[in-house]
Design an enzyme around this catalytic site. Structure first.
Site, PDB file in Angstrom:
ATOM      1  N   GLY A  48     -49.885  15.902  21.762  1.00 35.42           N
ATOM      2  CA  GLY A  48     -48.645  15.999  22.505  1.00 35.42           C
ATOM      3  C   GLY A  48     -47.627  14.998  21.975  1.00 35.42           C
ATOM      4  CB  CYS A  49     -43.954  14.947  22.199  1.00 36.74           C
ATOM      5  SG  CYS A  49     -43.759  15.475  23.919  1.00 36.74           S
ATOM      6  CE1 TYR A  50     -42.138  10.903  27.022  1.00 37.29           C
ATOM      7  CE2 TYR A  50     -43.073  12.809  28.127  1.00 37.29           C
ATOM      8  CZ  TYR A  50     -42.015  11.949  27.933  1.00 37.29           C
ATOM      9  OH  TYR A  50     -40.849  12.117  28.628  1.00 37.29           O
TER      10      TYR A  50
END
Length: 345
Positions: free
Chosen positions: A150-152
């Protein structure tokens, strides 16, 4: 050189569009199949005019036989889709890169808790390799199935990994204070993503618990060799792209050269840029680029480390990182198709 036949399942969202943009300039990738049930029959460049002159693919309904004829298939689909389709493709010899969360969490019960779906492919889940190259490069090279982070979690793990790997900080009091642009919420129409709802405003969300928390905890615990405790609070800011993670940790002992620790850990990493002492990275400095810029700082108390980590959520936080993993899986130079600088302004 022989081209590598590519399929993209679910190419109508922001990550799918970014995959199309990146693969259009990849010298070894040949897009053979692009699927969308809703947009079947429509050209990709009609849906995304920025692709005119670069991509002439036409969306089609997913066909298992056409997908099985590909060398690699990217899933840019909602959670729950890849677990249904990926195992059959893998058995047919196709390498799979999943940009959803279906294979990120190793504990199926944790996946069900956070995504409200029962995992239907436990064997594939056990085989999947977590696709953060800076931490799992050799395993990615050998993988048949890669779970793209995921990005975070990408920004947070890259920001804190050097400290945890070296055992320098308290593992129970970590804090990740993160901000994301609106594209992180996807392309689907939602009231909370409307211009008038987002502009000239700033808010936190997911404070009681965000889906990326168990992924962050899993990854950081692997770096530390023990279970970490972290407070993760995401925020929505009025910009289209970008993630800024401000990370806090308490040193267990004095550290003379904080930047040197990071520079040594990421030496030779094409997509991690450790900034000079005192610099503060900006999200616009990574816009459109597959790079994480990091700046570690020591607080005035001499005990608190503050790490600033920025990425483009659609590139290093999603599609660019997937292409980086694709390059590793096929024995290609890791930077192939990904070496363009960020957009400015």
């Amino acid at each position: 050189m022989e081209s590598i036949k590519i399929g993209i399942i679910g190419g109508t969202g922001y990550t799918g569009a970014e995959l199309l943009r990146l693969l259009a300039r990849h010298p070894r990738a040949e897009l053979r199949v692009l699927t969308s049930r809703q947009e079947a029959g429509k050209r990709a460049d009609a849906l995304f005019p920025a692709l005119r002159g670069h991509c002439d693919a036409v969306f089609e309904v997913p066909d298992p036989e056409r997908l099985a004829a590909c060398d690699a298939v990217f899933f840019a689909t909602p959670h729950g889709t890849a677990m249904q389709m990926a195992p059959a493709l893998i058995e047919r010899g196709v390498k799979v890169l999943d940009l959803s969360a279906d294979f990120r969490l190793k504990d199926a019960a944790e996946f069900q808790r956070w995504y409200k779906l029962e995992h239907s492919a436990p064997a594939a889940l056990a085989e999947a390799v977590y696709g953060l190259p800076e931490l799992h490069r050799e395993a990615i090279r050998r993988a048949r199935l890669v779970a793209c982070p995921g990005c975070y979690p990408t920004a947070v793990q890259l920001g804190l990994a050097p400290l945890l790997e070296a055992g320098l900080v308290d593992t129970r009091g970590l804090v990740a204070d993160c901000k994301s642009g609106t594209s992180g919420g996807g392309r689907e129409a939602k009231i909370g993503s409307l211009y008038c709802e987002v502009t000239e405003s700033f808010k936190a969300y997911g404070v009681p618990g965000h889906r990326h928390l168990p992924e962050i905890t899993q990854g950081l615990s692997g770096c530390a060799g023990e279970t970490v405790g972290i407070t993760f609070v995401p925020h929505l800011v009025p910009m289209s792209r970008g993630i800024h993670a401000t990370l806090y940790a308490r040193l267990r002992k004095p550290l003379a050269d904080l930047r040197g620790l990071y520079a040594q850990r990421y030496a030779g990493e094409a997509f991690v840029d450790v900034l000079p002492v005192g610099d503060h990275p900006e999200t616009r400095s990574v816009r459109g680029a597959n790079v994480c810029r990091i700046s570690p700082h020591l607080g005035p108390d001499g005990e608190t480390v503050v790490v600033l980590s920025v990425i483009d959520n659609l590139v290093k936080g999603a599609s660019g990182q997937a292409v980086q993993c694709f390059n590793l899986m096929f024995g290609l130079p890791e930077t192939l198709g990904l070496d363009a600088p960020a957009l400015a302004p």
